[in-house]
Scaffold this motif. Structure first.
Motif, PDB file in Angstrom:
ATOM      1  N   LYS A   1       0.880  -1.164   0.000  1.00  0.00           N
ATOM      2  CA  LYS A   1       0.000   0.000   0.000  1.00  0.00           C
ATOM      3  C   LYS A   1       0.914   1.208   0.000  1.00  0.00           C
ATOM      4  N   SER A   2       0.531   2.255  -0.689  1.00  0.00           N
ATOM      5  CA  SER A   2       1.405   3.415  -0.636  1.00  0.00           C
ATOM      6  C   SER A   2       0.777   4.444   0.292  1.00  0.00           C
ATOM      7  N   VAL A   3       1.637   5.110   1.021  1.00  0.00           N
ATOM      8  CA  VAL A   3       1.144   6.144   1.920  1.00  0.00           C
ATOM      9  C   VAL A   3       1.641   7.477   1.394  1.00  0.00           C
ATOM     10  N   ASP A   4       0.724   8.287   0.939  1.00  0.00           N
ATOM     11  CA  ASP A   4       1.089   9.618   0.476  1.00  0.00           C
ATOM     12  C   ASP A   4       0.599  10.615   1.513  1.00  0.00           C
ATOM     13  N   VAL A   5       1.522  11.034   2.361  1.00  0.00           N
ATOM     14  CA  VAL A   5       1.170  11.876   3.497  1.00  0.00           C
ATOM     15  C   VAL A   5       0.569  13.205   3.041  1.00  0.00           C
ATOM     16  N   LEU A   6       1.195  13.766   2.018  1.00  0.00           N
ATOM     17  CA  LEU A   6       0.729  15.070   1.548  1.00  0.00           C
ATOM     18  C   LEU A   6      -0.714  14.978   1.047  1.00  0.00           C
ATOM     19  N   ARG A   7      -0.973  13.935   0.239  1.00  0.00           N
ATOM     20  CA  ARG A   7      -2.317  13.795  -0.306  1.00  0.00           C
ATOM     21  C   ARG A   7      -3.337  13.557   0.798  1.00  0.00           C
ATOM     22  N   ALA A   8      -2.945  12.693   1.745  1.00  0.00           N
ATOM     23  CA  ALA A   8      -3.857  12.392   2.862  1.00  0.00           C
ATOM     24  C   ALA A   8      -4.174  13.655   3.659  1.00  0.00           C
ATOM     25  N   ALA A   9      -3.151  14.479   3.875  1.00  0.00           N
ATOM     26  CA  ALA A   9      -3.360  15.710   4.651  1.00  0.00           C
ATOM     27  C   ALA A   9      -4.249  16.688   3.885  1.00  0.00           C
ATOM     28  N   LEU A  10      -4.046  16.760   2.568  1.00  0.00           N
ATOM     29  CA  LEU A  10      -4.868  17.659   1.753  1.00  0.00           C
ATOM     30  C   LEU A  10      -6.321  17.193   1.712  1.00  0.00           C
ATOM     31  N   GLU A  11      -6.493  15.876   1.656  1.00  0.00           N
ATOM     32  CA  GLU A  11      -7.846  15.327   1.664  1.00  0.00           C
ATOM     33  C   GLU A  11      -8.569  15.656   2.961  1.00  0.00           C
ATOM     34  N   ALA A  12      -7.823  15.473   4.059  1.00  0.00           N
ATOM     35  CA  ALA A  12      -8.407  15.774   5.367  1.00  0.00           C
ATOM     36  C   ALA A  12      -8.822  17.236   5.428  1.00  0.00           C
ATOM     37  N   LYS A  13      -7.960  18.089   4.908  1.00  0.00           N
ATOM     38  CA  LYS A  13      -8.256  19.530   4.897  1.00  0.00           C
ATOM     39  C   LYS A  13      -9.540  19.804   4.104  1.00  0.00           C
ATOM     40  N   ALA A  14      -9.633  19.156   2.943  1.00  0.00           N
ATOM     41  CA  ALA A  14     -10.822  19.348   2.104  1.00  0.00           C
ATOM     42  C   ALA A  14     -12.095  18.957   2.833  1.00  0.00           C
ATOM     43  N   GLN A  15     -11.946  17.952   3.721  1.00  0.00           N
ATOM     44  CA  GLN A  15     -13.117  17.504   4.477  1.00  0.00           C
ATOM     45  C   GLN A  15     -13.257  18.242   5.808  1.00  0.00           C
ATOM     46  N   GLY A  16     -12.399  19.239   5.997  1.00  0.00           N
ATOM     47  CA  GLY A  16     -12.478  20.026   7.219  1.00  0.00           C
ATOM     48  C   GLY A  16     -11.999  19.308   8.465  1.00  0.00           C
ATOM     49  N   ARG A  17     -11.140  18.282   8.274  1.00  0.00           N
ATOM     50  CA  ARG A  17     -10.594  17.578   9.432  1.00  0.00           C
ATOM     51  C   ARG A  17      -9.128  17.942   9.638  1.00  0.00           C
ATOM     52  N   VAL A  18      -8.692  17.871  10.906  1.00  0.00           N
ATOM     53  CA  VAL A  18      -7.270  18.076  11.198  1.00  0.00           C
ATOM     54  C   VAL A  18      -6.544  16.754  11.005  1.00  0.00           C
ATOM     55  N   TYR A  19      -5.412  16.784  10.315  1.00  0.00           N
ATOM     56  CA  TYR A  19      -4.630  15.566  10.086  1.00  0.00           C
ATOM     57  C   TYR A  19      -3.492  15.504  11.113  1.00  0.00           C
ATOM     58  N   SER A  20      -3.409  14.398  11.857  1.00  0.00           N
ATOM     59  CA  SER A  20      -2.387  14.324  12.912  1.00  0.00           C
ATOM     60  C   SER A  20      -1.407  13.172  12.679  1.00  0.00           C
ATOM     61  N   ILE A  21      -0.152  13.447  12.953  1.00  0.00           N
ATOM     62  CA  ILE A  21       0.901  12.429  12.816  1.00  0.00           C
ATOM     63  C   ILE A  21       1.665  12.325  14.128  1.00  0.00           C
ATOM     64  N   VAL A  22       1.839  11.108  14.627  1.00  0.00           N
ATOM     65  CA  VAL A  22       2.679  10.895  15.810  1.00  0.00           C
ATOM     66  C   VAL A  22       4.012  10.300  15.371  1.00  0.00           C
ATOM     67  N   PHE A  23       5.103  10.865  15.887  1.00  0.00           N
ATOM     68  CA  PHE A  23       6.450  10.361  15.606  1.00  0.00           C
ATOM     69  C   PHE A  23       6.930   9.606  16.832  1.00  0.00           C
ATOM     70  N   LEU A  24       7.283   8.342  16.655  1.00  0.00           N
ATOM     71  CA  LEU A  24       7.780   7.593  17.812  1.00  0.00           C
ATOM     72  C   LEU A  24       8.999   6.749  17.453  1.00  0.00           C
ATOM     73  N   GLY A  25       9.743   6.361  18.493  1.00  0.00           N
ATOM     74  CA  GLY A  25      10.962   5.573  18.268  1.00  0.00           C
ATOM     75  C   GLY A  25      11.887   5.622  19.470  1.00  0.00           C
ATOM     76  N   VAL A  26      13.016   4.938  19.397  1.00  0.00           N
ATOM     77  CA  VAL A  26      13.962   4.917  20.519  1.00  0.00           C
ATOM     78  C   VAL A  26      14.756   6.222  20.582  1.00  0.00           C
ATOM     79  N   ASN A  27      15.595   6.355  21.586  1.00  0.00           N
ATOM     80  CA  ASN A  27      16.305   7.602  21.852  1.00  0.00           C
ATOM     81  C   ASN A  27      17.295   8.006  20.761  1.00  0.00           C
ATOM     82  N   GLY A  28      17.224   9.271  20.392  1.00  0.00           N
ATOM     83  CA  GLY A  28      18.270   9.856  19.555  1.00  0.00           C
ATOM     84  C   GLY A  28      18.266   9.482  18.081  1.00  0.00           C
ATOM     85  N   VAL A  29      17.215   8.852  17.589  1.00  0.00           N
ATOM     86  CA  VAL A  29      17.206   8.405  16.199  1.00  0.00           C
ATOM     87  C   VAL A  29      16.904   9.526  15.206  1.00  0.00           C
TER      88      VAL A  29
END
Ligand code: GTP
Ligand code: GTP
Ligand code: MG
Ligand code: MG
Lengths: 306, 310
Positions: free
Chosen positions: B86-114
């Protein structure tokens, strides 16, 4: 905890030797193969694993011919000795001198743990009665000075840095000068993260080193690093006179086999290990006990005398 | 003797039936090479096994050696793994959310210092400049010294707003407040930074699972560094597992994609990319190639395949 898994795998391989009735070449090969697999999984450099395997085999064959000793004991002793040897470079660790300014510069890859470890190191010596201070010569990373400042404040260690000056060489020089004047005994210089592919960054590190003339340069390495470890450590060593290594984040799940590469590449001993994010999560390093823990062998003193 | 002769002739002319032994002899070298390129040992092993299984009993093609046959199969396998289902196009997804009046949220997680915070800033730059989106950064690393100031500096340089509540507070709650504020004040995207943590640190992992469960972000990005060795596998398995085990909600979320950082520091030792994708089955959405805002790329599968097997 971290090393237990690797240790149990290697001692498992050695235990199989105990149960085999005859230890012929095939059994030895099988045992060495398992040890090699365990080391590879611990991120030991592929090249060293092959080397280690050959060395052990050669020694076992040689010594056996010479004295016909107990083969199992011999192999076990060989594994231990090879690992200890790899972790014991010719160069002995730098020992700071009381009553004098000892300038220690921290270098390493981005995010390896330099800034955190600087404070741990200062805190360690401060508790032993040394007059320690920190200089922030990282003018690149966003929030670098705040990070060092907050750490230093919490650990009650004097610090020097600037929000406006962009030249790390200048800050390092000024900070060290000031703390020298104030008779500090351990003046620790934190620097930006860098890597071998960017020549300008290594050049900058050289300039900082030339400006502050450190008594020791500590290469901070993350225990999670894989096969790129050797090349990176070597590039740092080629650029400046690295004299010590600190391995961080050993509270994680990574086994830290890269330490062997870092020692080989820098010809410098590991002096401390980092085992957490807090100042106290810091232990001094001793090759024999590290390997002993690595192999799950307990006290290995006796092994060296047999 | 005759059999051996036919074997070696057939190794050149092709049409040779592949045995376990034929394959093993050449596969060993490929496996070692993959490990030297920083593919986790378990993954290199599994990959080799599956290639072997697929080849045993097959005939080599005309004028193709066993070696070339194995290499081809291995190359195809690596390519298949790295090519996202599956391809994830973050920009397109965010623009779509905007068009629908929703806020698009991304969480960044991982180990220390990466490189979570730095690459969050790069994604911010990308969404703002490429998509013209109004981005808010949420400072939910309330633990590490300087974490808030680090983001404040980025927010200032990028001319975006930072939502912060200082140190020591509950990260899950700050994220919630940030998303609410973003909704009320017309932001399009919220980028949520989290503190680095070791995957075996239970209290910290529990807190992270809570942050995800409470906020149900649109995208969960695992940030991993290209430098990491064998631990890559364990990190991803345990981060995913903790999101599943500790979520306490009916809708279980797991990692949606990978942001592979410090790609500029490993030369051709790009094996971590393969380890991470293999273990999650999730795509590498972005690759970090330096310390500047513009150092964010898409993964080039062919480059990785070439580096690993070329
Ligand atoms: N768990 C754990 N985390 C550590 C350890 N040492 C450092 N860290 C964490 O690793 C991350 C990076 O540490 P820093 O000290 O900022 O690394 P740095 O080398 O100064 O980074 P740059 O200056 O950006 O190159 C932080 O989240 C630290 O809290 C350790 O021994 N264990
Ligand atoms: N060379 C290189 N360095 C990078 C890259 N991404 C991040 N860094 C550097 O890695 C170091 C750590 O980055 P951070 O963004 O602070 O990492 P983090 O994961 O947020 O760290 P913690 O919050 O302490 O766990 C910084 O010096 C960054 O500049 C990259 O793609 N290439
Ligand atoms: Mg730092
Ligand atoms: Mg961060």
């Amino acid at each position: 905890m971290v090393l237990a898994e690797l240790g149990s795998r290697i001692s498992g391989a050695l235990r199989k030797l105990q149960t085999a009735t005859v230890i012929d070449e095939a059994v030895l090969d099988e045992c060495l193969k398992e040890i090699a697999a365990a080391l590879l999984q611990a991120d030991v450099n592929v090249r060293y694993v092959a080397q280690l395997r050959n060395n052990i085999k050669r020694t076992v064959q040689l010594e056996e011919a010479a004295m016909g000793t107990n083969k199992r004991k011999l192999i076990q002793k060989c594994v231990v000795e090879e690992l200890v040897t790899m972790l014991t470079p010719d160069r002995s660790p730098f020992a700071p001198k009381k009553g004098k300014p000892n300038i220690i510069m921290f270098v390493g890859l981005q995010g390896s743990g330099k800034t955190t470890t600087c404070t741990k190191y200062a805190h360690y010596y401060q508790r032993k009665g040394w007059k320690t201070a920190l200089v922030c010569a990282d003018t690149f990373r966003a929030g670098a000075f705040d990070q060092l400042k907050q750490n230093a404040t919490k650990a009650k260690i004097p610090f020097y840095g600037s929000y406006t000056e962009t030249d790390p060489v200048k800050i390092a020089e000024e900070g060290v000068e000031q703390f020298k004047k104030d008779k500090y005994e351990l003046i620790i210089v934190d620097t930006s993260g860098r890597h071998k592919q960017e020549g300008a960054l290594l050049e900058e590190m050289k300039q900082v080193a030339e400006a502050v003339e450190p008594n020791d340069i500590i290469y901070v390495m993350d225990s999670h690093i894989g096969q790129a470890c050797f090349d990176q450590a070597k590039a740092f060593r080629d650029a400046v006179d690295v004299g010590s290594v600190i391995v961080t984040k050993l509270d994680g799940h990574a086994k830290g086999g890269g330490a062997l590469s870092a020692v080989a590449a820098t010809d410098s001993p590991v002096i401390f290990i980092g085992t957490g994010e807090h100042f106290d999560d810091f232990e001094s390093f001793e090759a024999k006990s590290f390997v002993s823990r690595l192999l799950g062998l307990g006290d290995i003193g006796g092994l060296f005398n047999t | 003797l005759f059999k051996r002769l036919t074997d070696s002739v057939q190794n050149i002319t092709g049409n040779k039936v592949l045995t376990d032994e034929d394959i093993n002899t050449v596969l060993v070298d490929f496996k070692t090479n993959l490990m030297a390129k920083n593919v986790a040992t378990d993954i290199a092993e599994k990959l080799a096994q599956s290639v072997k299984t697929s080849l045993i009993g097959q005939r080599t093609e005309r004028f193709t050696t066993v070696r070339a046959t194995v290499k081809k199969a291995l190359t195809e396998a690596v390519q298949r793994i790295l090519t996202p289902k599956k391809s994830v196009d973050v920009l397109r997804a965010a623009l779509e959310a905007k068009a629908q009046g929703r806020v698009y949220s991304i969480v960044f997680l991982g180990v220390n210092g990466v490189g979570k915070s730095t690459n969050l800033a790069k994604v911010c730059y990308y969404l703002k400049h490429k998509g013209g989106l109004k981005v808010m950064i949420a400072a939910c690393d309330t633990f590490r010294a300087g974490a808030v100031e680090q983001l404040r500096t980025h927010a200032r340089c990028l001319e975006v707003d930072l939502f912060e509540r200082g140190y020591g507070k509950d990260a899950a709650f700050i994220a919630k407040e940030a998303i609410q504020t973003a909704g009320n004040e017309g932001y399009d995207v919220v980028l949520i930074d989290t503190a680095g943590r070791m995957q075996d640190n239970e209290p910290l992992m529990r807190a992270l699972a809570k942050l995800v469960a409470v906020n149900n972000p649109n995208l969960i990005l695992f940030v991993g560094e290209a430098l990491v060795g064998n631990d890559a596998v364990d990190q991803l398995q345990k981060f995913n597992q903790c999101l599943v085990d500790m979520s306490h909600t009916s809708k279980v979320r797991t990692i949606d994609g990978i942001l592979l950082t410090k790609f500029d520091t490993v030369d051709d030792k790009v094996g971590a990319a393969l380890s991470m994708v293999y273990i999650t089955g999730q795509p590498v959405i972005f690759v970090g190639t330096g310390q500047k805002y513009t150092h964010l790329r898409k993964l080039n599968v062919n480059t990785v395949v070439k580096a690993l097997l070329g």
